[in-house]
Design a protein around this motif. Structure first.
Motif, PDB file in Angstrom:
ATOM      1  N   TYR A  28      61.949  53.543  39.818  1.00 55.26           N
ATOM      2  CA  TYR A  28      61.178  53.590  38.555  1.00 55.26           C
ATOM      3  C   TYR A  28      61.953  54.271  37.167  1.00 55.26           C
ATOM      4  O   TYR A  28      61.972  53.783  36.131  1.00 55.26           O
ATOM      5  N   SER A  29      62.774  55.285  37.569  1.00 54.24           N
ATOM      6  CA  SER A  29      63.409  55.888  36.616  1.00 54.24           C
ATOM      7  C   SER A  29      64.745  54.863  36.228  1.00 54.24           C
ATOM      8  O   SER A  29      64.839  54.618  35.048  1.00 54.24           O
ATOM      9  N   THR A 170      55.057  59.371  33.767  1.00 53.91           N
ATOM     10  CA  THR A 170      55.971  59.585  35.061  1.00 53.91           C
ATOM     11  C   THR A 170      54.833  60.136  35.960  1.00 53.91           C
ATOM     12  O   THR A 170      55.028  59.967  37.278  1.00 53.91           O
ATOM     13  N   VAL A 171      53.837  60.877  35.411  1.00 56.84           N
ATOM     14  CA  VAL A 171      52.752  61.284  36.272  1.00 56.84           C
ATOM     15  C   VAL A 171      51.940  60.391  36.664  1.00 56.84           C
ATOM     16  O   VAL A 171      51.365  60.127  37.694  1.00 56.84           O
ATOM     17  N   LEU A 172      51.289  59.441  35.572  1.00 62.01           N
ATOM     18  CA  LEU A 172      50.605  58.268  35.912  1.00 62.01           C
ATOM     19  C   LEU A 172      51.216  57.198  37.232  1.00 62.01           C
ATOM     20  O   LEU A 172      50.266  56.866  38.127  1.00 62.01           O
ATOM     21  N   VAL A 173      52.172  56.859  37.198  1.00 68.01           N
ATOM     22  CA  VAL A 173      52.952  56.111  37.957  1.00 68.01           C
ATOM     23  C   VAL A 173      52.956  56.768  39.343  1.00 68.01           C
ATOM     24  O   VAL A 173      53.200  56.061  40.257  1.00 68.01           O
ATOM     25  N   LEU A 290      62.562  45.956  40.724  1.00 67.09           N
ATOM     26  CA  LEU A 290      63.965  45.418  40.782  1.00 67.09           C
ATOM     27  C   LEU A 290      64.092  44.416  40.135  1.00 67.09           C
ATOM     28  O   LEU A 290      65.009  44.047  39.434  1.00 67.09           O
ATOM     29  N   ILE A 291      62.863  43.290  40.449  1.00 70.98           N
ATOM     30  CA  ILE A 291      62.851  41.985  39.737  1.00 70.98           C
ATOM     31  C   ILE A 291      62.890  42.251  38.139  1.00 70.98           C
ATOM     32  O   ILE A 291      63.775  41.488  37.541  1.00 70.98           O
ATOM     33  N   SER A 292      62.084  43.253  37.729  1.00 74.95           N
ATOM     34  CA  SER A 292      62.291  43.423  36.272  1.00 74.95           C
ATOM     35  C   SER A 292      63.665  43.975  35.797  1.00 74.95           C
ATOM     36  O   SER A 292      63.727  43.710  34.783  1.00 74.95           O
TER      37      SER A 292
END
Length: 299
Positions: A28-29, A170-173, A290-292
């Motif tokens: 995600y980072s 970052t908390v919500l994810v 990863l696709i994104s």
């Protein structure tokens, strides 16, 4: 003590709970902030496997000392079966924690020493989970504490290590991961309900009963997809994550879960099922991210 005994002590079926937040936070980072350090990723995975294993051993050690584990559990508990001694377990716990500490100090020296404070708080929680006059594992709060600590705590910390960013996104994810990890413990406690009751524990399944626990398990699994939709709608996840999650999610997991009774004899089946759900869900999320990332790079 044999390698087989050490693997039994590590309780490898639970290690996915430590690895998933590291992988998700790292990817995600990379997606959200364009930042990832693959050396940190590998070191964090090693550290989390060691910490999760040590936490499992601490829990087993104190359960053994209290006599909370019955002889029926000798197949899954190395202390109960006599394959390992308490001194051997304490030595392995020390070695695992020491190596994880060295990794933590190194990463903190390269990023921020705030990481050490977070690690210290996490370590104290892991000890309080199994130790003290009223261990967290003996209360109905185990699912919430483990979910918040490992799901939100680890994921947000990993994102911060890679990117230096800590915010609401970052908390919500991390919330779906928190739900998943809490459900791992729910699965464990549901399977051990009778044994835990005899040991004097007041876990969530004991408090709310088997039927409500099963309904909560199903609710949590469904919430993984619901939360993914929400995260997409508020632009935290790209649509590729949702499409990937819908395609790869183990949709028959609920019917499988309802097809048998939950007890100590079916524990492996229950733990394997929730592990499969969490692994496939998070792999689908990581795949979508990863696709994104590839798509953005191409654009």
């Amino acid at each position: 003590m044999t390698v087989k005994s050490i693997i039994k002590l590590m309780d490898i079926k639970t290690l996915v709970a430590g690895g998933i937040p590291v992988l998700l936070g790292s990817i995600y980072s990379w997606y959200a902030f364009g930042q990832i350090n693959f050396v940190y990723l590998i070191l964090l995975l090693v550290a989390m496997i060691l910490i999760q294993s040590a936490t499992n051993m601490i829990n087993d050690y104190f359960d053994y000392k209290r006599g909370a584990d019955s002889k029926e559990r000798r197949d899954e508990k190395a202390l109960v079966s006599g394959e390992s001694t308490p001194k051997q377990v304490l030595f392995i716990i020390f070695i695992y924690q020491f190596i994880a500490c060295i990794i933590g100090v190194f990463i903190a020296s390269q990023t921020s020493y705030v990481i050490l404070l977070i690690a210290f708080i996490g370590g104290m929680i892991s000890i309080l989970y199994a130790f003290g006059p009223l261990p967290i594992s003996y209360t109905p709060l185990g699912e919430i504490v483990s979910g918040a600590t490992m799901g939100i705590g680890i994921t947000t910390t990993v994102i911060y290590i890679h990117s230096g960013v800590f915010n609401l996104s970052t908390v919500l994810v991390a919330i779906p991961t928190s739900v998943f990890i809490g459900t791992i413990l729910l699965s464990n406690n549901l399977s051990d309900l009778e044994e835990d009751r005899e040991a004097g524990r007041k876990t969530l399944p004991i408090l709310i009963g088997v039927k409500r626990s099963e309904k909560l398990w199903i609710f949590n699994v469904i919430m993984l997809l619901v939360l993914t939709i929400v995260l997409m709608l508020i632009n935290i996840y790209p649509i590729a994550v949702l499409l990937s999650a819908i395609l790869l999610f183990p949709h028959n997991s609920i019917s499988k879960f309802l097809s048998y009774d939950k007890n100590i004899h079916t524990k492996g089946r229950t733990m394997g099922l929730i592990g499969k759900v969490g692994l496939k869900y998070h792999l689908s999320v990581i795949t979508g991210l990863l696709i994104s990332i590839v798509f953005k790079a191409g654009v």
